[in-house]
Design a protein around this motif. Structure first.
Motif, PDB file in Angstrom:
ATOM      1  N   PHE A  55       0.843  -1.188   0.000  1.00 17.11           N
ATOM      2  CA  PHE A  55       0.000   0.000   0.000  1.00 17.11           C
ATOM      3  C   PHE A  55       0.881   1.241   0.000  1.00 17.11           C
ATOM      4  CE2 PHE A  55      -2.365  -3.300   2.221  1.00 17.11           C
ATOM      5  CZ  PHE A  55      -3.643  -3.186   1.707  1.00 17.11           C
ATOM      6  N   GLU A  56       0.271   2.348  -0.403  1.00 19.51           N
ATOM      7  CA  GLU A  56       0.912   3.647  -0.256  1.00 19.51           C
ATOM      8  C   GLU A  56      -0.024   4.532   0.553  1.00 19.51           C
ATOM      9  OE1 GLU A  56       2.866   7.224  -2.956  1.00 19.51           O
ATOM     10  OE2 GLU A  56       2.064   5.447  -3.932  1.00 19.51           O
ATOM     11  N   ASN A  57       0.522   5.203   1.578  1.00 19.23           N
ATOM     12  CA  ASN A  57      -0.321   6.087   2.381  1.00 19.23           C
ATOM     13  C   ASN A  57      -0.313   7.500   1.795  1.00 19.23           C
ATOM     14  OD1 ASN A  57       1.999   7.407   3.334  1.00 19.23           O
ATOM     15  ND2 ASN A  57       1.960   6.405   5.324  1.00 19.23           N
ATOM     16  N   GLU A  58      -1.030   8.405   2.441  1.00 16.02           N
ATOM     17  CA  GLU A  58      -1.187   9.772   1.921  1.00 16.02           C
ATOM     18  C   GLU A  58       0.129  10.532   1.852  1.00 16.02           C
ATOM     19  OE1 GLU A  58      -4.127  11.196   4.657  1.00 16.02           O
ATOM     20  OE2 GLU A  58      -5.771  10.563   3.359  1.00 16.02           O
ATOM     21  N   ASP A  59       1.115  10.123   2.666  1.00 10.28           N
ATOM     22  CA  ASP A  59       2.418  10.777   2.669  1.00 10.28           C
ATOM     23  C   ASP A  59       3.388  10.179   1.653  1.00 10.28           C
ATOM     24  OD1 ASP A  59       1.619  12.470   4.760  1.00 10.28           O
ATOM     25  OD2 ASP A  59       2.232  10.986   6.271  1.00 10.28           O
ATOM     26  N   GLY A  60       2.923   9.154   0.930  1.00  7.11           N
ATOM     27  CA  GLY A  60       3.772   8.493  -0.054  1.00  7.11           C
ATOM     28  C   GLY A  60       4.620   7.369   0.516  1.00  7.11           C
ATOM     29  N   ASP A  61       4.410   7.041   1.804  1.00  3.25           N
ATOM     30  CA  ASP A  61       5.150   5.947   2.425  1.00  3.25           C
ATOM     31  C   ASP A  61       4.554   4.609   2.006  1.00  3.25           C
ATOM     32  OD1 ASP A  61       6.744   7.764   3.884  1.00  3.25           O
ATOM     33  OD2 ASP A  61       5.215   7.880   5.457  1.00  3.25           O
ATOM     34  N   LEU A  62       5.420   3.623   1.798  1.00  2.00           N
ATOM     35  CA  LEU A  62       4.970   2.285   1.415  1.00  2.00           C
ATOM     36  C   LEU A  62       4.746   1.438   2.662  1.00  2.00           C
ATOM     37  CD1 LEU A  62       7.290   1.599  -1.633  1.00  2.00           C
ATOM     38  CD2 LEU A  62       4.978   2.559  -1.603  1.00  2.00           C
ATOM     39  N   VAL A  63       3.696   0.638   2.627  1.00  2.00           N
ATOM     40  CA  VAL A  63       3.337  -0.239   3.738  1.00  2.00           C
ATOM     41  C   VAL A  63       3.107  -1.636   3.177  1.00  2.00           C
ATOM     42  CG1 VAL A  63       1.639  -0.716   5.544  1.00  2.00           C
ATOM     43  CG2 VAL A  63       2.272   1.660   5.023  1.00  2.00           C
ATOM     44  N   ILE A  64       3.846  -2.615   3.684  1.00  2.00           N
ATOM     45  CA  ILE A  64       3.691  -4.011   3.277  1.00  2.00           C
ATOM     46  C   ILE A  64       2.758  -4.701   4.266  1.00  2.00           C
ATOM     47  CG2 ILE A  64       4.881  -6.221   2.938  1.00  2.00           C
ATOM     48  CD1 ILE A  64       5.611  -4.079   0.869  1.00  2.00           C
ATOM     49  N   ALA A  65       1.821  -5.494   3.736  1.00  2.26           N
ATOM     50  CA  ALA A  65       0.898  -6.245   4.593  1.00  2.26           C
ATOM     51  C   ALA A  65       0.659  -7.622   3.986  1.00  2.26           C
ATOM     52  CB  ALA A  65      -0.427  -5.505   4.726  1.00  2.26           C
ATOM     53  N   THR A  66       0.519  -8.592   4.853  1.00  2.00           N
ATOM     54  CA  THR A  66       0.090  -9.927   4.443  1.00  2.00           C
ATOM     55  C   THR A  66      -1.189 -10.251   5.198  1.00  2.00           C
ATOM     56  OG1 THR A  66       1.398 -11.009   6.177  1.00  2.00           O
ATOM     57  CG2 THR A  66       2.448 -10.720   4.032  1.00  2.00           C
ATOM     58  N   ILE A  67      -2.030 -11.030   4.563  1.00  2.00           N
ATOM     59  CA  ILE A  67      -3.223 -11.576   5.215  1.00  2.00           C
ATOM     60  C   ILE A  67      -3.147 -13.072   4.998  1.00  2.00           C
ATOM     61  CG2 ILE A  67      -5.738 -11.576   5.331  1.00  2.00           C
ATOM     62  CD1 ILE A  67      -5.653  -8.872   3.813  1.00  2.00           C
ATOM     63  N   TYR A  68      -3.251 -13.850   6.081  1.00  2.00           N
ATOM     64  CA  TYR A  68      -3.024 -15.282   5.931  1.00  2.00           C
ATOM     65  C   TYR A  68      -3.732 -16.086   7.014  1.00  2.00           C
ATOM     66  CZ  TYR A  68       0.576 -14.267   9.465  1.00  2.00           C
ATOM     67  OH  TYR A  68       1.240 -13.844  10.580  1.00  2.00           O
ATOM     68  N   ASP A  69      -4.001 -17.347   6.679  1.00  2.00           N
ATOM     69  CA  ASP A  69      -4.464 -18.288   7.696  1.00  2.00           C
ATOM     70  C   ASP A  69      -3.206 -18.893   8.332  1.00  2.00           C
ATOM     71  OD1 ASP A  69      -3.615 -19.990   5.649  1.00  2.00           O
ATOM     72  OD2 ASP A  69      -5.572 -20.888   5.328  1.00  2.00           O
ATOM     73  N   TRP A  70      -3.358 -19.555   9.454  1.00  2.00           N
ATOM     74  CA  TRP A  70      -2.167 -20.041  10.150  1.00  2.00           C
ATOM     75  C   TRP A  70      -2.425 -21.414  10.750  1.00  2.00           C
ATOM     76  CZ3 TRP A  70       2.749 -19.190  10.040  1.00  2.00           C
ATOM     77  CH2 TRP A  70       3.581 -19.609  11.079  1.00  2.00           C
ATOM     78  N   LYS A  71      -1.658 -22.385  10.273  1.00  2.00           N
ATOM     79  CA  LYS A  71      -1.656 -23.749  10.798  1.00  2.00           C
ATOM     80  C   LYS A  71      -3.037 -24.399  10.845  1.00  2.00           C
ATOM     81  CE  LYS A  71       2.688 -23.583  13.265  1.00  2.00           C
ATOM     82  NZ  LYS A  71       3.406 -23.899  14.487  1.00  2.00           N
ATOM     83  N   GLU A  72      -3.802 -24.210   9.803  1.00  2.00           N
ATOM     84  CA  GLU A  72      -5.088 -24.899   9.679  1.00  2.00           C
ATOM     85  C   GLU A  72      -4.848 -26.286   9.079  1.00  2.00           C
ATOM     86  OE1 GLU A  72      -7.932 -24.080  10.823  1.00  2.00           O
ATOM     87  OE2 GLU A  72      -7.466 -22.037  11.419  1.00  2.00           O
ATOM     88  N   ASP A  73      -5.776 -27.207   9.315  1.00  2.00           N
ATOM     89  CA  ASP A  73      -5.654 -28.562   8.770  1.00  2.00           C
ATOM     90  C   ASP A  73      -5.744 -28.577   7.257  1.00  2.00           C
ATOM     91  OD1 ASP A  73      -5.337 -29.662  11.297  1.00  2.00           O
ATOM     92  OD2 ASP A  73      -7.491 -30.012  11.535  1.00  2.00           O
TER      93      ASP A  73
END
Length: 108
Positions: A55-73
């Motif tokens: 992502f890029e915020n209003e100040d032009g800074d970059l933000v990395i994000a992950t969305i994930y499940d964790w240790k599901e069967d």
């Protein structure tokens, strides 16, 4: 406000920052198909579904994000109904970016 600029970002060094409660379909609607899907890309012992976002915020800074499940069967455990997804990143800004962009109800 955050602008999504990449859905296949480099996620090196990210770690858990928070959670968001959402359905798989809500996340696909907001972010597109996940960058990693174990049903297509092969099994993993820790993560079955993961979005790798920049992502890029209003100040032009970059933000990395992950969305994930964790240790599901299986990958399907996180894809039925609401799920408490993990949000990873290099700072708490990752959580803010995901919430802001997805506009889904969060479970902090």
């Amino acid at each position: 406000m955050f602008e999504l600029i990449d859905t296949n970002a480099s996620i090196t060094g990210t770690h858990l920052q928070g959670h968001i409660e959402a359905s798989y379909d809500e996340l696909v609607k907001a972010f597109g198909k996940p960058a990693y899907d174990s049903t297509v890309d092969g099994e993993s012992d820790k993560v079955h579904t993961q979005w790798e976002l920049e992502f890029e915020n209003e100040d032009g800074d970059l933000v990395i994000a992950t969305i994930y499940d964790w240790k599901e069967d299986s990958a399907f455990n996180s894809r039925v109904g609401k799920y408490n997804w993990h949000i990873g990143g290099n700072s708490y800004d990752a959580v803010s970016a995901v919430y802001d962009f997805a506009e889904v109800t969060a479970n902090a």
